[in-house]
Each structure stands twice: as C-alpha cells, then as structure tokens.
Design an enzyme around this catalytic site. Structure first.
Site, PDB file in Angstrom:
ATOM      1  N   ASP A   9      -5.355   9.010   5.260  1.00  0.00           N
ATOM      2  CA  ASP A   9      -5.257   8.458   3.821  1.00  0.00           C
ATOM      3  C   ASP A   9      -5.056   9.419   2.577  1.00  0.00           C
ATOM      4  O   ASP A   9      -5.208  10.546   2.817  1.00  0.00           O
ATOM      5  CB  ASP A   9      -6.868   7.858   3.636  1.00  0.00           C
ATOM      6  CG  ASP A   9      -6.888   6.748   2.483  1.00  0.00           C
ATOM      7  OD1 ASP A   9      -6.001   6.366   1.949  1.00  0.00           O
ATOM      8  OD2 ASP A   9      -8.086   6.433   2.243  1.00  0.00           O
TER       9      ASP A   9
ATOM     10  N   ASN B 190      -3.071  -3.892   5.159  1.00  0.00           N
ATOM     11  CA  ASN B 190      -2.247  -3.078   4.374  1.00  0.00           C
ATOM     12  C   ASN B 190      -0.750  -4.178   3.909  1.00  0.00           C
ATOM     13  O   ASN B 190      -0.118  -3.473   2.909  1.00  0.00           O
ATOM     14  CB  ASN B 190      -1.556  -1.789   4.788  1.00  0.00           C
ATOM     15  CG  ASN B 190      -2.454  -0.610   4.910  1.00  0.00           C
ATOM     16  OD1 ASN B 190      -2.713   0.198   5.832  1.00  0.00           O
ATOM     17  ND2 ASN B 190      -3.421  -0.410   3.699  1.00  0.00           N
TER      18      ASN B 190
HETATM   19  C1  IPE Z   1      -6.535   2.983   5.782  1.00  0.00           C
HETATM   20  O1  IPE Z   1      -6.297   3.404   4.597  1.00  0.00           O
HETATM   21  C2  IPE Z   1      -5.253   2.704   6.531  1.00  0.00           C
HETATM   22  C3  IPE Z   1      -4.463   3.817   6.706  1.00  0.00           C
HETATM   23  C4  IPE Z   1      -4.793   4.791   6.367  1.00  0.00           C
HETATM   24  C5  IPE Z   1      -3.368   3.565   7.364  1.00  0.00           C
HETATM   25  P1  IPE Z   1      -6.503   2.424   3.188  1.00  0.00           P
HETATM   26  O2  IPE Z   1      -6.182   2.939   2.050  1.00  0.00           O
HETATM   27  O3  IPE Z   1      -5.676   1.158   3.561  1.00  0.00           O
HETATM   28  O4  IPE Z   1      -7.930   1.811   3.369  1.00  0.00           O
HETATM   29  P2  IPE Z   1      -9.056   1.351   2.257  1.00  0.00           P
HETATM   30  O5  IPE Z   1      -8.083   0.153   1.348  1.00  0.00           O
HETATM   31  O6  IPE Z   1      -9.193   2.708   1.267  1.00  0.00           O
HETATM   32  O7  IPE Z   1     -10.283   0.947   2.968  1.00  0.00           O
HETATM   33  C1  IPE Z   2      -2.655   5.994   2.949  1.00  0.00           C
HETATM   34  O1  IPE Z   2      -2.369   6.248   2.001  1.00  0.00           O
HETATM   35  C2  IPE Z   2      -1.118   5.293   3.778  1.00  0.00           C
HETATM   36  C3  IPE Z   2      -1.632   4.106   3.875  1.00  0.00           C
HETATM   37  C4  IPE Z   2      -2.363   3.335   3.790  1.00  0.00           C
HETATM   38  C5  IPE Z   2      -0.169   3.116   4.439  1.00  0.00           C
HETATM   39  P1  IPE Z   2      -2.776   5.407   0.754  1.00  0.00           P
HETATM   40  O2  IPE Z   2      -1.706   4.689  -0.033  1.00  0.00           O
HETATM   41  O3  IPE Z   2      -3.793   4.542   0.938  1.00  0.00           O
HETATM   42  O4  IPE Z   2      -3.296   6.389  -0.300  1.00  0.00           O
HETATM   43  P2  IPE Z   2      -4.414   6.315  -1.410  1.00  0.00           P
HETATM   44  O5  IPE Z   2      -5.679   5.943  -0.858  1.00  0.00           O
HETATM   45  O6  IPE Z   2      -4.050   5.261  -2.498  1.00  0.00           O
HETATM   46  O7  IPE Z   2      -4.517   7.598  -2.324  1.00  0.00           O
HETATM   47 MG    MG Z   3      -6.035   4.738   0.700  1.00  0.00          MG
END
Ligand code: IPE
Ligand code: IPE
Ligand code: MG
Length: 251
Positions: A21, A69
């Site tokens: 993340d 997602n």
């Molecule tokens: C969890 O991250 C999913 C992945 C890293 C693939 P998210 O960014 O989607 O999670 P939330 O929305 O902060 O809980």
């Molecule tokens: C994790 O990075 C990747 C996926 C969830 C696919 P994010 O896109 O959630 O990164 P933040 O949480 O917005 O920083």
């Molecule tokens: Mg995230």
C-alpha cells in the site's frame, strides 16, 4: 523447500505476505498521478522477491488488487490491469529460470480474456519451479476466499461426496487459497495504515502483523530486513505458554 544458498535462520519467516500500500501517496508527494506510483510499485517486486529468496523465505504472497479496488476510477483500474499483464509477460520467463513458481489467487472471471490467458501462461511457464513460491493476490478478498471454500464443501455435500459432520476447520482450511504453502508467518502492510482491508482473513489467524510507514515504492531490502528483525523478536505463543512466560513466578 530450501532457497539456493540462503542463510537459514531457525526463526526466519517461511512465508511472508505483504499488503503493498501507498503507491498513490508516494506519487502525490511528487506531484505525480497515482499511475506513476503504481509503476514505481511494480518495480519493487523483482528485488523484493530475490531479497526474500536470499533470506530463506520460501513463499511470498503479494496483495496486488483487492475485490474492492474495482471501485477505483476506471482509468486507474485500466492502468493496474495493464501493469499486471505486462508484469506477467515480462517476469514469468525470469521466474522460470530462477525456479520460482508463480500462482495468482482470486477471482479471475472479472479480468479480460487476454489477462486471463497471460495469467494461465505465466503459471504454466513457472509450474516446475521448486525454489520458492510467488503468489499474487489479484481480485482477491478474504471474504471471497472463505465463501468459495464454503461453496466447494457445499457442493461436495450435495453430491454425497462428504457428510455435513465431516466439515471442520481442517476441511475448510484445505479448501482455502494457500492451503498447500507454509502458514503465513509474517504479514506486512506498508504506508502506515493498520488494517487488513479484506486480505487473508482466515490464513492470518496467527500471523505476526508488522506495519511500517514506508510507502510501497520505497520498500527496499532494508525495509524487509527491519520487518524480519521485528518478526524475530516476537514471542509466538499460539495460545499456549512459552518458556519466557514460565520463568516468571509460577501460577
Ligand atoms: C489494500 O489497499 C489493497 C492492496 C494493497 C492491493 P487499499 O488502499 O485498497 O486499502 P484501503 O482502501 O486503504 O483499506
Ligand atoms: C496500493 O496503493 C495499490 C493498490 C491498492 C492497487 P494505493 O493506490 O492504495 O496507494 P494509496 O493508499 O492511495 O497511497
Ligand atoms: Mg491504499
């Protein structure tokens, strides 16, 4: 399974799972779009995989795309799908050469036929790998996993293959993803969030949890070493009592 030439510490995690993340925030801090963060994030995987292999880790499970997602803006989802596709096309051959077996866990039916084919091909190319496992969780959700396991058991009951009374934790467990791999010892989440976000709900029952503020595109070997060092300090009791507890005044 032993990983080529690795220094095996008795308390090394055998299976590490990571919620990758922080790509969006990494990009935002640089005035870039989330896409740039996702691209930088994918670049981390190769080094991390080889760092894990060098540290005696047998299996690495990466959360790449959650069931939820899909709610991201369509352009971002499209970019993530295309990165996943090119990653599989680029890396499968290298994994095969290194003896790494790749598998993808999650629903596949919502991916394009082209991506589904790339997944199947990458799994086929790496099928013989015996030096370690890389699992990519994509369109994966812990609730989906438990549900699909329950559905499989229900089918077996309906067909008379098993009785209702034979359904126990072991039966459910063996129908969950990752059942054939060592238990997840260490579950890491980058970016400072401290939640599971519907990742491996069942399999993480006794995983050690490790949260770091490091954003995923910055997660390097040193960050991995810090996580493993923290893991090695943990006293894993699994509900029992270890020697450490017994040295205090006897109850
Ligand atoms: C969890 O991250 C999913 C992945 C890293 C693939 P998210 O960014 O989607 O999670 P939330 O929305 O902060 O809980
Ligand atoms: C994790 O990075 C990747 C996926 C969830 C696919 P994010 O896109 O959630 O990164 P933040 O949480 O917005 O920083
Ligand atoms: Mg995230």
């Amino acid at each position: 399974m032993s990983i080529g030439g690795a220094q095996l510490s008795s308390s090394s995690p055998r299976h590490i799972a990571i919620i990758m993340d922080g790509n969006g925030r990494w990009a935002a801090r640089r005035g870039l779009s989330p896409s740039a963060g996702h691209k930088a994030g994918v670049e981390r995987i190769r080094d991390l995989l080889s760092a894990c292999r060098g540290r005696g880790v047998e299996a690495l499970t990466l959360f790449a795309f959650s069931s939820e997602n899909w709610q991201r803006p369509p352009k971002e989802v499209e970019l993530l799908m295309s990165l996943f596709h090119s990653y599989l096309r680029k890396e499968a051959r290298r994994m095969c050469d290194e003896g790494v077996r790749l598998r993808v866990i999650g629903r596949r039916d919502r991916f394009s036929p082209r991506l589904q084919r790339a997944i199947a091909e990458a799994e086929e190319i790496t099928r013989q790998g015996r030096q370690g496992d890389l699992v990519i969780a994509a369109d994966y959700g812990g609730r989906w996993d438990i549900t699909q396991a329950a559905r499989q058991l229900a089918k077996q009951v309906a067909s008379g293959e098993r009785s209702v009374d034979s359904i126990d934790e072991q039966a459910l467990d063996s129908n969950m993803q990752l059942a054939d791999l060592p238990p997840v010892d260490l579950l890491i989440r980058s970016s400072g969030e401290q939640r599971i976000s519907n990742f491996i709900l069942w399999q993480a029952a006794y995983s050690e949890l490790y949260f770091t503020d490091t954003l995923w595109p910055d997660f390097d070997e040193a960050a991995l070493d810090a996580a493993i060092a923290a893991f090695q300090q943990r006293d894993r009791r699994f509900g029992g009592r270890t020697d450490e507890g017994n040295t205090a005044a006897q109850a």
